[in-house]
Design a protein around this motif. Structure first.
Motif, PDB file in Angstrom:
ATOM      1  N   CYS A  55     -40.397  -1.051  19.263  1.00  9.56           N
ATOM      2  CA  CYS A  55     -39.211  -1.799  19.687  1.00  9.56           C
ATOM      3  C   CYS A  55     -39.583  -3.201  20.141  1.00  9.56           C
ATOM      4  O   CYS A  55     -40.683  -3.447  20.626  1.00  9.56           O
ATOM      5  N   GLY A  56     -38.627  -4.098  19.999  1.00  8.46           N
ATOM      6  CA  GLY A  56     -38.837  -5.489  20.379  1.00  8.46           C
ATOM      7  C   GLY A  56     -38.464  -6.414  19.241  1.00  8.46           C
ATOM      8  O   GLY A  56     -38.404  -6.004  18.088  1.00  8.46           O
ATOM      9  N   SER A  57     -38.204  -7.663  19.591  1.00 13.09           N
ATOM     10  CA  SER A  57     -37.838  -8.665  18.593  1.00 13.09           C
ATOM     11  C   SER A  57     -38.612  -9.948  18.863  1.00 13.09           C
ATOM     12  O   SER A  57     -38.836 -10.320  20.019  1.00 13.09           O
ATOM     13  N   PHE A  58     -39.001 -10.620  17.794  1.00 10.90           N
ATOM     14  CA  PHE A  58     -39.709 -11.889  17.947  1.00 10.90           C
ATOM     15  C   PHE A  58     -38.795 -12.958  18.539  1.00 10.90           C
ATOM     16  O   PHE A  58     -39.268 -13.977  19.042  1.00 10.90           O
ATOM     17  N   ASP A  68     -35.676  -1.409  17.012  1.00  9.16           N
ATOM     18  CA  ASP A  68     -34.358  -1.816  17.493  1.00  9.16           C
ATOM     19  C   ASP A  68     -34.021  -3.233  17.050  1.00  9.16           C
ATOM     20  O   ASP A  68     -33.029  -3.809  17.507  1.00  9.16           O
ATOM     21  N   ALA A  69     -34.855  -3.807  16.164  1.00 14.76           N
ATOM     22  CA  ALA A  69     -34.599  -5.139  15.613  1.00 14.76           C
ATOM     23  C   ALA A  69     -35.198  -5.207  14.212  1.00 14.76           C
ATOM     24  O   ALA A  69     -36.287  -4.676  13.961  1.00 14.76           O
ATOM     25  N   ASP A  70     -34.502  -5.860  13.307  1.00 14.25           N
ATOM     26  CA  ASP A  70     -34.954  -5.920  11.914  1.00 14.25           C
ATOM     27  C   ASP A  70     -36.242  -6.708  11.735  1.00 14.25           C
ATOM     28  O   ASP A  70     -37.067  -6.378  10.879  1.00 14.25           O
ATOM     29  N   GLN A  81     -24.371  10.883  20.743  1.00 14.63           N
ATOM     30  CA  GLN A  81     -23.061  10.367  21.120  1.00 14.63           C
ATOM     31  C   GLN A  81     -22.819  10.579  22.613  1.00 14.63           C
ATOM     32  O   GLN A  81     -23.211  11.589  23.186  1.00 14.63           O
ATOM     33  N   ASP A  82     -22.174   9.578  23.213  1.00 19.34           N
ATOM     34  CA  ASP A  82     -21.835   9.594  24.640  1.00 19.34           C
ATOM     35  C   ASP A  82     -23.054   9.478  25.544  1.00 19.34           C
ATOM     36  O   ASP A  82     -22.942   9.679  26.757  1.00 19.34           O
ATOM     37  N   ARG A  83     -24.223   9.187  24.967  1.00 21.79           N
ATOM     38  CA  ARG A  83     -25.407   8.997  25.813  1.00 21.79           C
ATOM     39  C   ARG A  83     -26.048   7.627  25.557  1.00 21.79           C
ATOM     40  O   ARG A  83     -27.260   7.462  25.647  1.00 21.79           O
ATOM     41  N   GLU A  84     -25.226   6.647  25.214  1.00 22.72           N
ATOM     42  CA  GLU A  84     -25.727   5.295  25.012  1.00 22.72           C
ATOM     43  C   GLU A  84     -26.316   4.724  26.300  1.00 22.72           C
ATOM     44  O   GLU A  84     -27.064   3.756  26.274  1.00 22.72           O
ATOM     45  N   ASN A  85     -25.963   5.321  27.445  1.00 18.89           N
ATOM     46  CA  ASN A  85     -26.509   4.841  28.720  1.00 18.89           C
ATOM     47  C   ASN A  85     -28.024   4.961  28.776  1.00 18.89           C
ATOM     48  O   ASN A  85     -28.685   4.279  29.569  1.00 18.89           O
ATOM     49  N   LEU A  86     -28.597   5.807  27.920  1.00 22.78           N
ATOM     50  CA  LEU A  86     -30.052   5.972  27.914  1.00 22.78           C
ATOM     51  C   LEU A  86     -30.770   4.705  27.451  1.00 22.78           C
ATOM     52  O   LEU A  86     -31.950   4.521  27.733  1.00 22.78           O
ATOM     53  N   LYS A  87     -30.057   3.833  26.741  1.00 20.56           N
ATOM     54  CA  LYS A  87     -30.664   2.575  26.305  1.00 20.56           C
ATOM     55  C   LYS A  87     -31.093   1.727  27.485  1.00 20.56           C
ATOM     56  O   LYS A  87     -32.108   1.035  27.428  1.00 20.56           O
ATOM     57  N   ARG A 105     -36.792   1.871  30.425  1.00 22.01           N
ATOM     58  CA  ARG A 105     -37.192   0.729  29.613  1.00 22.01           C
ATOM     59  C   ARG A 105     -36.857   1.001  28.150  1.00 22.01           C
ATOM     60  O   ARG A 105     -36.688   2.147  27.742  1.00 22.01           O
ATOM     61  N   ARG A 106     -36.811  -0.053  27.357  1.00 22.46           N
ATOM     62  CA  ARG A 106     -36.339   0.016  25.978  1.00 22.46           C
ATOM     63  C   ARG A 106     -37.101   1.072  25.174  1.00 22.46           C
ATOM     64  O   ARG A 106     -38.322   1.102  25.134  1.00 22.46           O
ATOM     65  N   CYS A 107     -36.334   1.957  24.544  1.00 15.22           N
ATOM     66  CA  CYS A 107     -36.847   2.985  23.624  1.00 15.22           C
ATOM     67  C   CYS A 107     -37.732   4.037  24.298  1.00 15.22           C
ATOM     68  O   CYS A 107     -38.437   4.785  23.613  1.00 15.22           O
ATOM     69  N   ALA A 108     -37.678   4.125  25.627  1.00 13.96           N
ATOM     70  CA  ALA A 108     -38.573   5.031  26.342  1.00 13.96           C
ATOM     71  C   ALA A 108     -38.279   6.501  26.075  1.00 13.96           C
ATOM     72  O   ALA A 108     -39.144   7.350  26.277  1.00 13.96           O
ATOM     73  N   THR A 109     -37.054   6.819  25.632  1.00 16.88           N
ATOM     74  CA  THR A 109     -36.709   8.222  25.364  1.00 16.88           C
ATOM     75  C   THR A 109     -36.638   8.531  23.870  1.00 16.88           C
ATOM     76  O   THR A 109     -36.314   9.660  23.499  1.00 16.88           O
ATOM     77  N   GLU A 110     -36.942   7.582  23.007  1.00 19.38           N
ATOM     78  CA  GLU A 110     -36.723   7.782  21.573  1.00 19.38           C
ATOM     79  C   GLU A 110     -37.571   8.907  21.000  1.00 19.38           C
ATOM     80  O   GLU A 110     -37.153   9.609  20.074  1.00 19.38           O
ATOM     81  N   LEU A 111     -38.765   9.106  21.535  1.00 23.54           N
ATOM     82  CA  LEU A 111     -39.613  10.209  21.078  1.00 23.54           C
ATOM     83  C   LEU A 111     -38.883  11.541  21.167  1.00 23.54           C
ATOM     84  O   LEU A 111     -39.025  12.406  20.297  1.00 23.54           O
ATOM     85  N   ILE A 112     -38.079  11.728  22.210  1.00 22.57           N
ATOM     86  CA  ILE A 112     -37.372  12.983  22.428  1.00 22.57           C
ATOM     87  C   ILE A 112     -36.377  13.265  21.301  1.00 22.57           C
ATOM     88  O   ILE A 112     -36.112  14.414  20.961  1.00 22.57           O
TER      89      ILE A 112
END
Length: 452
Positions: free
Chosen positions: A124-127, A167-169, A201-207, A211-218
């Motif tokens: 995750c991250g963007s230049f 999270d960024a192209d 759905q309904d858990r966008e608060n996790l973003k 910190r950014r993408c910290a739960t994506e592994l799950i």
């Protein structure tokens, strides 16, 4: 702000009225906040009991210092141990509604999906974000991903699919451009795929909760419905052993086991949470996705339940979540050898839980079986505290995938790690036989031309 003058005889009466006004405002906000909190929990995938919320709101429990205790037979207990599957959503329907869940394939069109080994990284991250720090920025993610991909392609004889979750192209496009410049010898062995980060759905608060993408592994088991097995790897890692060898461990899973990590090997950082044995490190995670997705596992409900009940305590986020999960069902875990997640702490000497000068091999298997993968967590690849590990990383980062041959790696790597340090320190350098541990698998996979 308009200054308030208090030099008249009416100051005291005005002050009391103003204080009462502030108290009314504060009490109103607290009530609104309490109801908002209840509403959020009601809308979540996990329906947390109102009694539990009221318990924490009342101050009778210290959410920072005491683990949540689940009473056998309650809804809380069922969420924690996965004995209830009620309300489990249809993942495929959610993912089909999300247009970003699978995108952009880059690689040879002749690849047969059945012959691919699937490796997942989250970068995750963007230049465009210039506020990123050295340890969290897109430049770091890009360079570490390059080194990881280089190491895998140099050592492998198989075809690899790298699933890049972003999270960024721009970061993905930079990796795609980099792979396109590789010599055919390497490019013919890799397929890369872009996947945008995904949340239920309904858990966008996790973003923004962590910190950014910290739960994506799950959520990875839910993002790849047609893949059987994946190996997730932090971007700050490089292979020293052919990646196909770690996939062989899937053959050793029993019928109950569907996930595999290495133990930390020393004191676990997060306090007051239940952990698996002495604690697991999530830098490398093997997942049998099809097993995880079985209804009786109740993966999503259980992991979201852990987040809801422990969110104030989670320091290592995804790592803590997996430890709590596997503490309640240890039969689901296969112990991955420590050589597949060799970190700076694997060489550190500890006294009473604190590191001291010198080195000590804490992954004893590496002495005979060699180091299979180096994980540069806590910034080991970027700072001067673990210079031997940094030298391994920089060898792969600077290896030219357009002009250099795999057979050149061993000579370059040997020269690099034997080089006398001109700065920093390295506990691994104080471990007897460390160079041999590092070179064992590169020599076996590529041959040795180290006499030069």
């Amino acid at each position: 702000m308009v200054p308030v003058q208090v030099n008249s005889g009416r100051c005291c009466g005005w002050g009391k009225a103003f204080a009462m006004f502030l108290i009314v405002i504060l009490l109103t906000n607290l009530l609104i906040g309490h109801h908002a909190f209840i509403n959020i929990m009601d809308k979540s995938t996990i329906q947390a009991p109102i009694e539990s919320i009221a318990y924490y709101m009342s101050g009778e429990a210290d959410a920072y210092n005491e683990p949540v205790q689940y009473e056998t037979g309650t809804a809380d207990y069922e969420v924690a141990v996965g004995s209830s599957t009620e309300g489990q959503p249809n993942f495929e329907e959610e993912l089909q509604l999300d247009e970003n869940w699978r995108e952009n394939l880059y690689g040879p069109e002749h690849f047969n999906s059945s012959e691919l080994l699937h490796i997942v990284i989250v970068a995750c991250g963007s230049f465009e974000n210039r506020r990123n720090s050295m340890l969290t920025g897109a430049k770091r993610q890009f360079e570490q991903s390059k080194a990881l991909i280089n190491s895998a392609l140099i050592l492998t004889k198989e075809k690899l699919q790298f699933h890049i979750v972003v999270d960024a192209d721009d970061l993905y496009l930079s990796l795609e451009q980099y792979v396109s410049t590789m010599a055919d010898e390497y490019r013919s062995k890799i397929l890369i795929t872009k996947h945008m980060v995904w949340y239920p759905q309904d858990r966008e608060n996790l973003k923004s909760l962590f910190r950014r993408c910290a739960t994506e592994l799950i959520f990875l088991p839910l993002m790849f419905p047609d893949v059987n097995q994946i190996v997730y790897i932090d971007t700050d890692a490089v292979f020293l052993r052919p990646p196909e060898h770690i996939f062989q461990h899937f053959h050793h899973f029993n019928k109950d086991q569907f996930i595999s990590l290495t133990e930390v090997g020393w004191q676990y950082m997060t306090k007051d949470i239940p952990i698996y044995k002495s604690g697991l490190n999530s830098g490398v995670v093997m997942m049998d996705i099809q097993k995880i997705r079985q209804p009786e596992v109740n993966w999503l409900n259980r992991t979201l339940g852990i987040i809801d009940f422990y969110q104030r305590k989670l320091q290592m986020i995804d790592q803590d979540i997996l430890n709590i999960f596997l503490n309640s069902t240890p039969q689901n875990h296969y112990d991955l050898p420590c050589t597949w997640n060799f970190r700076g702490g694997s060489c550190q000497k500890f006294v009473n839980g604190k590191s001291v000068q010198g080195g000590k091999l804490n992954c004893e298997l590496a002495a005979t079986d060699g180091v299979a993968l180096v994980h540069g967590n806590i910034g080991a690849f970027l700072t001067n505290g673990f210079m031997k590990l940094r030298q391994i990383y920089e060898t792969y980062l600077n290896f030219s995938m357009s002009t250099q041959q795999p057979s050149e790696l061993v000579t370059i790597l040997k020269h690099s790690i034997e080089k006398k340090l001109d700065r920093g320190r390295s506990p691994c350098g104080a471990v007897k036989g460390f160079v041999d541990m590092v070179l064992k698998w590169p020599i076996e996979a590529l041959g040795s031309n180290t006499d030069n």
